[in-house]
Design an enzyme around this catalytic site. Structure first.
Site, PDB file in Angstrom:
ATOM      1  N   SER A   1      34.055  -7.601  -6.967  1.00 13.33           N
ATOM      2  CA  SER A   1      35.109  -6.618  -6.746  1.00 13.33           C
ATOM      3  C   SER A   1      36.145  -7.182  -5.780  1.00 13.33           C
ATOM      4  CB  SER A   1      34.504  -5.336  -6.173  1.00 13.33           C
ATOM      5  OG  SER A   1      35.526  -4.587  -5.574  1.00 13.33           O
TER       6      SER A   1
ATOM      7  N   HIS B   1      36.375  -7.335 -11.104  1.00 11.21           N
ATOM      8  CA  HIS B   1      36.466  -5.886 -10.999  1.00 11.21           C
ATOM      9  C   HIS B   1      37.646  -5.544 -10.093  1.00 11.21           C
ATOM     10  CE1 HIS B   1      34.728  -1.810 -11.064  1.00 11.21           C
ATOM     11  NE2 HIS B   1      35.041  -1.739  -9.779  1.00 11.21           N
TER      12      HIS B   1
ATOM     13  N   ASP C   1      39.689  -2.710  -8.291  1.00 13.82           N
ATOM     14  CA  ASP C   1      39.604  -1.326  -7.840  1.00 13.82           C
ATOM     15  C   ASP C   1      40.988  -0.761  -7.561  1.00 13.82           C
ATOM     16  OD1 ASP C   1      36.811  -0.591  -7.744  1.00 13.82           O
ATOM     17  OD2 ASP C   1      36.601  -2.186  -6.247  1.00 13.82           O
TER      18      ASP C   1
ATOM     19  N   MET D   1      43.037   2.421  -6.412  1.00 11.66           N
ATOM     20  CA  MET D   1      42.886   3.710  -5.717  1.00 11.66           C
ATOM     21  C   MET D   1      44.260   4.248  -5.364  1.00 11.66           C
ATOM     22  SD  MET D   1      39.783   2.767  -3.151  1.00 11.66           S
ATOM     23  CE  MET D   1      38.360   1.794  -3.693  1.00 11.66           C
TER      24      MET D   1
ATOM     25  N   HIS E   1      39.191  -0.600 -12.671  1.00  6.97           N
ATOM     26  CA  HIS E   1      38.485   0.652 -12.377  1.00  6.97           C
ATOM     27  C   HIS E   1      39.489   1.597 -11.725  1.00  6.97           C
ATOM     28  CE1 HIS E   1      35.173   2.648  -9.660  1.00  6.97           C
ATOM     29  NE2 HIS E   1      35.621   3.463 -10.575  1.00  6.97           N
TER      30      HIS E   1
ATOM     31  N   MET F   1      40.555   4.657  -9.983  1.00  6.32           N
ATOM     32  CA  MET F   1      40.141   5.821  -9.193  1.00  6.32           C
ATOM     33  C   MET F   1      41.419   6.556  -8.810  1.00  6.32           C
ATOM     34  SD  MET F   1      37.331   3.741  -7.031  1.00  6.32           S
ATOM     35  CE  MET F   1      38.104   2.194  -7.505  1.00  6.32           C
TER      36      MET F   1
ATOM     37  N   MET G   1      28.601   5.107 -10.916  1.00  8.03           N
ATOM     38  CA  MET G   1      28.872   4.808  -9.496  1.00  8.03           C
ATOM     39  C   MET G   1      27.580   4.967  -8.696  1.00  8.03           C
ATOM     40  SD  MET G   1      32.019   3.886  -9.182  1.00  8.03           S
ATOM     41  CE  MET G   1      31.969   3.711  -7.399  1.00  8.03           C
TER      42      MET G   1
ATOM     43  N   ASP H   1      28.234   0.233  -9.800  1.00 10.12           N
ATOM     44  CA  ASP H   1      29.266  -0.164  -8.844  1.00 10.12           C
ATOM     45  C   ASP H   1      28.971   0.478  -7.492  1.00 10.12           C
ATOM     46  OD1 ASP H   1      31.589  -0.925  -7.561  1.00 10.12           O
ATOM     47  OD2 ASP H   1      32.928   0.335  -8.777  1.00 10.12           O
TER      48      ASP H   1
HETATM   49  C1  DX5 Z   1      34.099   1.592  -4.437  1.00  7.04           C
HETATM   50  C2  DX5 Z   1      34.562   0.556  -5.420  1.00  7.04           C
HETATM   51  C3  DX5 Z   1      33.655  -0.597  -5.521  1.00  7.04           C
HETATM   52  C4  DX5 Z   1      33.499  -1.397  -4.260  1.00  7.04           C
HETATM   53  C5  DX5 Z   1      32.153  -2.041  -4.273  1.00  7.04           C
HETATM   54  O1  DX5 Z   1      34.952   2.686  -4.525  1.00  7.04           O
HETATM   55  O2  DX5 Z   1      34.672   1.131  -6.702  1.00  7.04           O
HETATM   56  O3  DX5 Z   1      34.019  -1.434  -6.600  1.00  7.04           O
HETATM   57  O4  DX5 Z   1      34.464  -2.385  -4.117  1.00  7.04           O
HETATM   58  O5  DX5 Z   1      31.963  -2.705  -3.070  1.00  7.04           O
HETATM   59  P1  DX5 Z   1      30.514  -3.037  -2.511  1.00  7.04           P
HETATM   60  O6  DX5 Z   1      29.842  -3.943  -3.487  1.00  7.04           O
HETATM   61  O7  DX5 Z   1      30.786  -3.680  -1.208  1.00  7.04           O
HETATM   62  O8  DX5 Z   1      29.776  -1.711  -2.377  1.00  7.04           O
HETATM   63 ZN    ZN Z   2      34.935  -0.168  -8.433  1.00  3.85          ZN
END
Ligand code: DX5
Ligand code: ZN
Length: 216
Positions: A6, A31, A33, A35, A64, A66, A135, A174
């Protein structure tokens, strides 16, 4: 089990370098992320930043989302190089339309569920997804602890998917993956595990990825 590092936990000042380092270290995909500061409290990156990686890595760019209104962003992410787009079932009321649109854009459609969300809500979109992301932390931040109940739910979900469809739908987890819990994650039959801190927080990315895959 495939490992998708990620980028949230990478050094954004050296993003491309980090991407190339995990690619050389045996990552199976990236991956990304996304947000929006509304669906989750944190704010990260959008298509403008992702575009900087387009064509510069052979790894799939799995996004991903969010965000509260994923529909507004799908085309921009496809244009920026996303190979897969995963949206949250909790994001909006017209999930099937969103997933169909992702496929129409030529990306791999995925759906994600938060730890408290029952997987049975996905029954009527199983034809529309190639990936289900369960998740194992509440989304928003890297470096949290894996929630054991979310992993137990994922195990049940894997048999449930097989009982409902003959299509191969990949299951991804994840959040909170580490060298200690990766064996149980592999044992329940997870296809892809996302790893932020466990990879980018490690001194040696190759060793970290091999460890998570259970390789010697
Ligand atoms: C959390 C993200 C994850 C996060 C995972 O909201 O969707 O992808 O980066 O990080 P670790 O592996 O450190 O929990
Ligand atoms: Zn994620």
């Amino acid at each position: 089990m495939k490992i998708y590092p990620s980028l949230l936990s990478s050094d954004f000042g050296r993003l491309l370098e980090e991407v190339r380092a995990v690619e050389a270290a045996g990552a199976d995909g990236l991956h990304v992320d996304v947000m929006d500061g509304a669906f989750v409290p944190n704010l990260t990156l959008g298509p403008v930043v992702l575009k900087g990686l387009k064509g510069r890595t052979k790894l799939p760019l799995d996004c991903h989302l969010m965000v509260q209104r994923p529909d507004d962003l799908l085309e921009a992410f496809r244009d920026a190089g996303a190979t897969g787009i995963t949206v949250h079932v909790e994001s909006g009321p017209h999930l099937q339309r969103t997933l169909a649109r992702i496929r129409e854009l030529g990306c791999r459609p995925g759906v994600s569920i938060n730890p408290a969300t029952p997987f049975e809500s996905l029954e009527w979109v199983l034809d529309d997804v190639d990936l289900i992301l369960s998740m194992t932390v509440n989304p928003g931040f890297g470096g949290q602890k894996l929630i054991p109940a979310a992993l137990r739910k994922t195990e049940k979900m894997i048999s449930w998917i097989k009982s409902k469809t003959d299509r191969k739908i990949e299951v991804q987890i994840d959040g909170g993956l580490n060298a200690q819990n990766s064996t149980s994650v592999r044992n329940i039959g997870v296809d892809i595990a996302v790893a932020g801190t466990a990879v980018f927080g490690a001194k040696d990315y190759t060793t970290a990825i091999r460890e998570l895959k259970g390789l010697p």
